[in-house]
Enzyme design. Sequence first.
Site, mmCIF file in Angstrom:
data_model
loop_
_atom_site.group_PDB
_atom_site.id
_atom_site.type_symbol
_atom_site.label_atom_id
_atom_site.label_comp_id
_atom_site.label_asym_id
_atom_site.label_seq_id
_atom_site.Cartn_x
_atom_site.Cartn_y
_atom_site.Cartn_z
ATOM 1 N N ILE A 94 0.872 -1.164 0.000
ATOM 2 C CA ILE A 94 0.000 0.000 0.000
ATOM 3 C C ILE A 94 0.917 1.224 0.000
ATOM 4 O O ILE A 94 1.564 1.509 1.000
ATOM 5 C CB ILE A 94 -0.998 -0.018 1.190
ATOM 6 C CG1 ILE A 94 -1.849 1.250 1.225
ATOM 7 C CG2 ILE A 94 -0.327 -0.318 2.498
ATOM 8 C CD1 ILE A 94 -2.995 1.230 2.223
ATOM 9 N N TYR A 95 1.010 1.870 -1.147
ATOM 10 C CA TYR A 95 1.957 2.975 -1.312
ATOM 11 C C TYR A 95 1.318 4.132 -2.057
ATOM 12 O O TYR A 95 0.567 3.940 -3.011
ATOM 13 C CB TYR A 95 3.202 2.510 -2.082
ATOM 14 C CG TYR A 95 4.065 1.584 -1.269
ATOM 15 C CD1 TYR A 95 4.934 2.085 -0.307
ATOM 16 C CD2 TYR A 95 3.987 0.209 -1.435
ATOM 17 C CE1 TYR A 95 5.720 1.235 0.459
ATOM 18 C CE2 TYR A 95 4.766 -0.647 -0.677
ATOM 19 C CZ TYR A 95 5.631 -0.127 0.265
ATOM 20 O OH TYR A 95 6.394 -0.972 1.027
ATOM 21 N N GLY A 104 -5.920 11.437 2.219
ATOM 22 C CA GLY A 104 -6.962 10.431 2.401
ATOM 23 C C GLY A 104 -6.882 9.271 1.421
ATOM 24 O O GLY A 104 -7.772 8.414 1.408
ATOM 25 N N GLY A 106 -4.631 6.778 1.317
ATOM 26 C CA GLY A 106 -4.389 5.538 2.056
ATOM 27 C C GLY A 106 -5.678 4.989 2.647
ATOM 28 O O GLY A 106 -5.938 3.782 2.600
ATOM 29 N N ASN A 133 9.236 1.985 10.410
ATOM 30 C CA ASN A 133 8.379 2.892 9.659
ATOM 31 C C ASN A 133 7.285 3.433 10.588
ATOM 32 O O ASN A 133 6.115 3.068 10.508
ATOM 33 C CB ASN A 133 7.782 2.181 8.445
ATOM 34 C CG ASN A 133 7.153 3.127 7.456
ATOM 35 O OD1 ASN A 133 6.946 4.302 7.740
ATOM 36 N ND2 ASN A 133 6.826 2.609 6.287
ATOM 37 N N TYR A 140 -1.721 3.207 10.336
ATOM 38 C CA TYR A 140 -2.538 2.001 10.447
ATOM 39 C C TYR A 140 -3.288 1.961 11.771
ATOM 40 O O TYR A 140 -4.464 1.586 11.808
ATOM 41 C CB TYR A 140 -1.687 0.743 10.271
ATOM 42 C CG TYR A 140 -1.105 0.619 8.883
ATOM 43 C CD1 TYR A 140 -1.917 0.702 7.755
ATOM 44 C CD2 TYR A 140 0.247 0.430 8.690
ATOM 45 C CE1 TYR A 140 -1.390 0.611 6.485
ATOM 46 C CE2 TYR A 140 0.791 0.328 7.415
ATOM 47 C CZ TYR A 140 -0.036 0.416 6.320
ATOM 48 O OH TYR A 140 0.488 0.323 5.063
#
Length: 170
Positions: A94-95, A104, A106, A133, A140
């Site tokens: 997920i980048y 928004g 992500g 990270n 998350y």
Amino acid sequence: MEILKCDESFTETLVAIGKKTYFDTFSSMNTEETMRRYLEEAFDPDRIRQELKNPISQFYLLCENQETVAYFKINFAPAQTDINDPESIELERIYVIKGFKGRGIGRLMIEKTEKIARNAGCRYIWLGVWEKNKSAIAFYERNGFIRFNEHFFRMGDELQKDYLLKKDIN
């Protein structure tokens, strides 16, 4: 924002955005040689093409005004890198392009993954995030993920640790 499911015709685009976003995210925390070797292996066009052919893995691009700004990859069991629980989906990649972070995007990718997981009858989504990270971990956690385990992975000659995070979707 347009979300496109990828097929083999997207190979070159995925290689380009994959290399760019991975380099931008991790080059300051790894050696040049480690990055070079990883990018050559992980984003080899033949490898990406094979991943695209796998019916239990899916890539998606996010585009704004016909510009590719992000991508993500999901895996159903048994294509997952760990766990391999048929009641889960792994969000393997997920980048977001650097200039588009904080808008928004992500969150949109997580929501799309949740929708796919619900439609597939899954109970949760999970992912691995590098222990160093900190910004990704915080992102998350803000989006409902909790840490439940860890695993090691090889990047170049280095053994690095990922935290495994999951989010229940029921």
